[in-house]
Design an enzyme around this catalytic site. Structure first.
Site, short mmCIF file in Angstrom:
data_model
loop_
_atom_site.label_atom_id
_atom_site.label_comp_id
_atom_site.label_asym_id
_atom_site.label_seq_id
_atom_site.Cartn_x
_atom_site.Cartn_y
_atom_site.Cartn_z
N LYS A 136 0.85 2.71 -3.57
CA LYS A 136 -0.26 2.50 -4.60
C LYS A 136 0.25 1.48 -5.36
O LYS A 136 1.50 1.20 -5.58
CB LYS A 136 -0.80 3.57 -5.30
CG LYS A 136 -2.28 3.48 -5.85
CD LYS A 136 -3.17 4.06 -4.61
CE LYS A 136 -4.70 3.78 -5.05
NZ LYS A 136 -5.36 4.36 -4.08
N ASP B 102 -9.30 -0.29 -3.53
CA ASP B 102 -9.53 0.91 -4.34
C ASP B 102 -10.38 0.41 -5.56
O ASP B 102 -11.07 -0.66 -5.35
CB ASP B 102 -8.12 1.23 -4.92
CG ASP B 102 -8.23 2.80 -5.77
OD1 ASP B 102 -8.25 3.67 -5.15
OD2 ASP B 102 -8.22 3.00 -6.91
#
Ligand code: NDP
Ligand code: 2IT
Length: 449
Positions: A129, A169
Site C-alpha cells: 500500500k 484508493d
C-alpha cells in the site's frame, strides 16, 4: 486484548512495544492474530518458521519527500509512502491513498490487510500500500498533476509490472493514475502494466471502475443466499459516495435493493425513494462537488451534517464504504437497535473491533473487508493478466470472472470458518484462508525474507 495463545500474544506485544503509536496497524494485526489461534494450535510448523513474527513486519517500507508547486508558485512539501508488505505469492499489489490523514500506521494497516485480501482472490499478488498526506480536495488539475508527477519521480524506482503494481484508493482515481502513469512512462520509456486502474483503451480493464462496489454486492448476495434470502425489497444504507460506494449503489439497486442514504465527510443524504447512482456519479466524478448538492437534483431528499449520523438511518443492509473505523460501538448499537440484518464492509476496516464483536454477538451476518471488497484488487489482477497477454476482455467477460471470484472467496471463507470450529464467522474464515496461502508460500521459500 482478545489474543490468548502465548506465541501469538508474544508477537503482538512485541509489535505493540515497537510501534506504540500505530493504532490502526495494531488494530488490524489484533484482529488477524485473534483469528489465527486455531491455526497455530494445529500447525506447529508455523511457529517453528516464525511465520507470524515475519508476517507482521513489512519486507520494505519506503518513505520519501514529495515537493511540488501550487498554482501560486508556492513550494509545497508532502510525505510519500510505499509499504511493500509481503511478496511471497506475487508482486506487491495495492492502492495509493491521497488523504491528509495518511501516516505510517494507516499505510501499514492497509498493506497488512492487503496481503490476506489478495491471497483470497486466488490470483498471484502480494500485498502493499502507498500514498501521501497530500489533500487533493480543492486542488486544480494542474496542482494534482504536479503532485502526481513528483510522487512518481521517486516511486518509479521501487515499482514495476513484476515488482510492485500500485492502483487507486481514497483520493486516487483514473485522473491521478493517468498523471502517474504518464510520468512513469516518461522516466522508464516503457509501456507496461505497472499501475492498474488505467484508462480503458490505454491498458485499462473494462469493469475495473465498477469492480469493488459490484464485488461487495456479489459477496453480500452470497451471504444473503446462504441465509435463504435476497436483496429483493431490502433497504440499503451505503456510507461514502466515492468509487466503491457509487458502484455498490448501482449493483445493490440492480439486485432489487433500495439505497436510501449515502454520505461524504460533510454529512449524509436521505432519499426514501432510492438514490440514483447516476446522480452521485455526476456530483462526485464529474463535478467533484459535495453530497448536499444531491438536493439540487432531488429537492424532496434531506441532508444532515456530520459523518456518523448515517448509521442511525433504519436499514436491512449496511454497507460502510467510506473509511476506517467509521462504525464504532455506538453506531453499531444504533444499527442493531434499528433491526439491521446484514453488515458488509466495502471500505477497509470500517468497523472497530468492538463494533464487529457487537454485530457478531447479535447474530448478524458480517462480511469482513478483506473478503467483501476484494473484487477491486481482483479485477486489478485481471487488468495485469490482460496487460501481460496484450489483449482485452469484454465487460461481460471481466464481470463474469469477478462474480466467480467473489463466489469463490465466500466459499473459501465459509469453509475455513467451519474448519476453525466457528461456522458462519467470516472474519475468522477470511483471515485463516488468506493467511494459510501466504504462510505456506513463505515456508516453501525458506528464510530469504
Ligand atoms: P474515494 O476517494 O473514491 O471515496 C471516498 C469516500 O469516503 C468519499 O465519499 C469521502 O468523502 C469518504 N471519506 C473518506 N475519508 C473519510 C473520512 N475520514 N470521514 C468520512 N468520510 C470519508 O475512495 P474509494 O471509494 O476508492 O475508497 C473507499 C474505501 O474503500 C476506502 O476504505 C478504500 O481503502 C476502500 N477500498 C477501495 C477500493 C478501490 O478499488 N477503490 C478497493 C477496496 C477497498 P469526502 O469526499 O468528503 O472525503
Ligand atoms: O484496498 C484495495 O484493495 C484497493 N484500494 C485496490 C487495490 C488495487 O490494487 O486494485
Amino acid at each position: 486484548m482478545a489474543i490468548k495463545n502465548e506465541y501469538l500474544k508474544g508477537v503482538y506485544e512485541g509489535l505493540a512495544a515497537r510501534n506504540p503509536e500505530q493504532k490502526e496497524f495494531l488494530q488490524a494485526v489484533e484482529e488477524v492474530l485473534t483469528s489465527l489461534e486455531p491455526v497455530v494450535e494445529r500447525r506447529p510448523d508455523i511457529v517453528k518458521h516464525k511465520i507470524i513474527d515475519r508476517i507482521v513486519e513489512p519486507e520494505r517500507t519506503i518513505l520519501f519527500r514529495v515537493c511540488w508547486t501550487d498554482d501560486n508558485g508556492v513550494v509545497q512539501v508532502n510525505r510519500g509512502y510505499r509499504v511493500q508488505f509481503n511478496s511471497a505469492i506475487g508482486p506487491y499489489k495495492g492502492g495509493l491513498r491521497l488523504h491528509p490523514s495518511v501516516n505510517l500506521s494507516i499505510m501499514k494497516f492497509l498493506g497488512f490487510e492487503q496481503i490476506f485480501k489478495n491471497a483470497l482472490t486466488g490470483l498471484p499478488m502480494g500485498g502493499g500500500k502507498g500514498g501521501s498526506d497530500f489533500d487533493p480536495k480543492g486542488k486544480s488539475d494542474g496542482e494534482i498533476m504536479c503532485f502526481c508527477q513528483s510522487y512518481m519521480a521517486e516511486l518509479y524506482r521501487h515499482i514495476g509490472a513484476d515488482v510492485d503494481v500500485p492502483a487507486g484508493d481514497i483520493g486516487t482515481g483514473a485522473r491521478e493514475i493517468g498523471y502517474m502513469f504518464g510520468m512513469y512512462r516518461k522516466i522508464r520509456n516503457e509501456y507496461t502494466g505497472v499501475l492498474t486502474g488505467k484508462k480503458v483503451g490505454a491498458g485499462g480493464s473494462l469493469a475495473r471502475t465498477e469492480a469493488t462496489g459490484y464485488g461487495v454486492c456479489y459477496f453480500t448476495n452470497e451471504m444473503l443466499k446462504a441465509a435463504g434470502d435476497s436483496f429483493e425489497g431490502k433497504t440499503v444504507v451505503i456510507s461514502g459516495s466515492g468509487n466503491v460506494a457509487t458502484y455498490a449503489n448501482q449493483k445493490a439497486t440492480q439486485l432489487g435493493g433500495k439505497v436510501v442514504a449515502m454520505s461524504d465527510s460533510s454529512g449524509y443524504i436521505y432519499d426514501p425513494n432510492g438514490i440514483d447512482y447516476k446522480i452521485i456519479k455526476e456530483i462526485k466524478e464529474v463535478k467533484r462537488a459535495r453530497i448536499n448538492t444531491y438536493l439540487d437534483y432531488v429537492p424532496t431528499a434531506t441532508f444532515t451534517p456530520g459523518c456518523s449520523g448515517i448509521w442511525t438511518v433504519k436499514c436491512d443492509i449496511a454497507l460502510p464504504c467510506a473509511t476506517q473505523n467509521e462504525i464504532n460501538l455506538e453506531s453499531a448499537q444504533a444499527l442493531i437497535a434499528n433491526g439491521v440484518q446484514y453488515v458488509v464492509e466495502g471500505a477497509n476496516m470500517p468497523c472497530t473491533l468492538d463494533a464487529t464483536a457487537a454485530f457478531q454477538a447479535a447474530g448478524i451476518p458480517f462480511g469482513p473487508a478483506k473478503a467483501a471488497n476484494a473484487g477491486g484488487v481482483a479485477t486489478s489482477g485481471l487488468e495485469m493478466s490482460q496487460n501481460s497477454m496484450r489483449y482485452n476482455w469484454t465487460f461481460e467477460e471481466v464481470d463474469a470472472k469477478l462474480l466467480q471470484i467473489m463466489k469463490d472467496i465466500y466459499a473459501s471463507a465459509a469453509k475455513a470458518a467451519e474448519e476453525a470450529g466457528q461456522p458462519g464467522n467470516l472474519v475468522v474464515g477470511a483471515n485463516v484462508a488468506g493467511f494459510l496461502k501466504v504462510a505456506d508460500a513463505m515456508i516453501w521459500q525458506g528464510y530469504a525474507f
